[in-house]
Design an enzyme around this catalytic site. Structure first.
Site, PDB file in Angstrom:
ATOM      1  N   ASP A  65       0.813  -1.214   0.000  1.00  0.00           N
ATOM      2  CA  ASP A  65       0.000   0.000   0.000  1.00  0.00           C
ATOM      3  C   ASP A  65       0.851   1.270   0.000  1.00  0.00           C
ATOM      4  OD1 ASP A  65       0.764  -0.729   2.611  1.00  0.00           O
ATOM      5  OD2 ASP A  65      -0.906   0.336   3.541  1.00  0.00           O
ATOM      6  N   ASP A 253       4.700   3.492   8.434  1.00  0.00           N
ATOM      7  CA  ASP A 253       3.940   2.697   9.397  1.00  0.00           C
ATOM      8  C   ASP A 253       4.806   2.412  10.624  1.00  0.00           C
ATOM      9  OD1 ASP A 253       2.220   2.734   7.304  1.00  0.00           O
ATOM     10  OD2 ASP A 253       1.962   0.567   7.161  1.00  0.00           O
TER      11      ASP A 253
END
Length: 372
Positions: A65, A253
């Site tokens: 992603d 992340d």
């Protein structure tokens, strides 16, 4: 300087959010892109960002992603370049070890030429950034020795410094450093710092000693000592306080971003993920992600002026989107982050990003948010 949020969802794109992609537009028109998830070039076409202005791309980590849109974007970026200029154009790609092989394999197998040159700079992770399960995937992260794409003009590897960060660039008044983040695979946060600028020139004081506007003004503003009628005039005598350069932090992340504190002192903009709400803290950490409280806590410790949370789980619809009749709205995450900040008696601003949100970062204290 301006931030443009092109994709603010985690995991997969939805009708209301694209996946990770954030643009930093510099004052000279350059665009630096941070992550490039699936369909990022579609998001760019819907935004104020021009693909031909992208000069640098920074990838935080290699989850899909964040990178599945990269090969297509690279192919598209050269479409509108003048052929005579394309030969002189170099796009710099920064990312964890493996980004070179990803791009090389995708463009090579599809026989996709680039009209510009590509410089690839890989960040070599520290040993402690790899999970225990890393070797379960029998994958080679490096390109075969001696092989490269025809368009690759440079390849460089950067190791972690003794100060525990990665020095990526220092050029034209801008520096970029990377810090390690805790995630399921090696992940990084990027710190972008603009050089401090000279203070305002006291023209009244200069005119009082007989100096009219002209070359001397420019030299003093540039920090040079000049001579006038046998006397040396120093910049310190005629310039106001130094104007601090702007500072932006953009995270990949993470379930722990403490190491970013090694490189930042008081950022104007602190962009941090908040994938799930506070009640899902255990699940969030298990998958290497953060909650609003976690994002707000590290932003406060960094003495950030403004926190923007992004990388939201697809379950959270944007504020104002009434297409779904449920309680899963981004307002939940925003309220939780703001409540944490208030509980610490801080006045740090907090916003939740949505696709195509633009945030101006002027040198003065005011920050303007625009939506398309």
């Amino acid at each position: 300087m301006r931030l443009v949020f092109l994709g603010t969802a985690s995991c997969f794109p939805t009708p209301s959010r694209g996946v990770s992609c954030t643009a930093l537009q510099l004052d000279d028109g350059q665009v630096w892109l941070f992550d490039c998830g699936e369909a990022s070039q579609v998001q760019i076409q819907k935004s104020s960002i021009k693909p031909g202005k992208i000069t640098k791309i920074f990838i935080t980590h290699l989850h899909g992603d964040h990178i599945f849109g990269l090969p297509g974007l690279l192919c598209t970026m050269g479409n509108n370049l003048d052929p005579s200029q394309a030969e002189k154009t170099v796009v710099e790609l920064y990312g964890p070890q493996g980004i070179r092989k990803f791009v090389t394999n995708c463009l090579g197998l599809s026989r996709s030429p680039l009209t510009f040159s590509l410089s690839v700079i890989e960040l070599i992770p520290r040993v402690d950034q790899f999970p225990d399960t890393w070797q379960e995937w029998k994958v080679e992260e490096t390109v075969q020795e001696g092989f490269k794409l025809p368009q690759e003009c440079q390849y460089k590897k950067i190791e972690c410094s003794q100060q525990n960060y990665w020095n990526l660039l220092s050029k034209n008044g801008m520096t970029v450093k990377a810090a390690a983040l805790v995630h399921r695979i090696p992940s990084f946060g990027f710190h972008i710092k603009e050089a401090d600028g000279p203070g305002s020139l006291d023209a009244t004081k200069l005119q009082a000693i007989g100096i009219k506007p002209g070359p001397i003004y420019g030299k003093l503003k540039a920090g040079q000592t000049v001579e006038f009628e046998g006397k040396l005039l120093t910049p310190e005598e005629f310039l106001g306080p130094v104007i601090p350069g702007r500072e932006v932090v953009i995270h990949g992340d993470t379930s722990n971003s403490d190491e970013i504190l090694n490189v930042t002192r008081s950022p104007d903009m602190f962009v941090h993920e908040a994938t799930m709400e506070n009640s899902l803290r255990e699940k969030s950490i298990e998958f290497g992600h953060s909650t609003p409280d976690m994002a707000a806590d590290i932003a406060l410790r960094a003495k950030a002026k403004k926190l923007i949370i992004f990388h939201l789980s697809p379950r959270y619809r944007p504020i104002g989107d009434s297409s779904k009749k449920d309680d899963n709205c981004a307002s939940t995450l925003l309220e939780e982050a703001r409540s944490y900040v208030l509980s610490r008696k801080s006045n740090m601003e907090v916003e939740v990003a949505h696709d195509f949100m633009e945030v101006d970062i002027p040198r003065r204290n005011s920050i303007t948010i625009k939506s398309q």
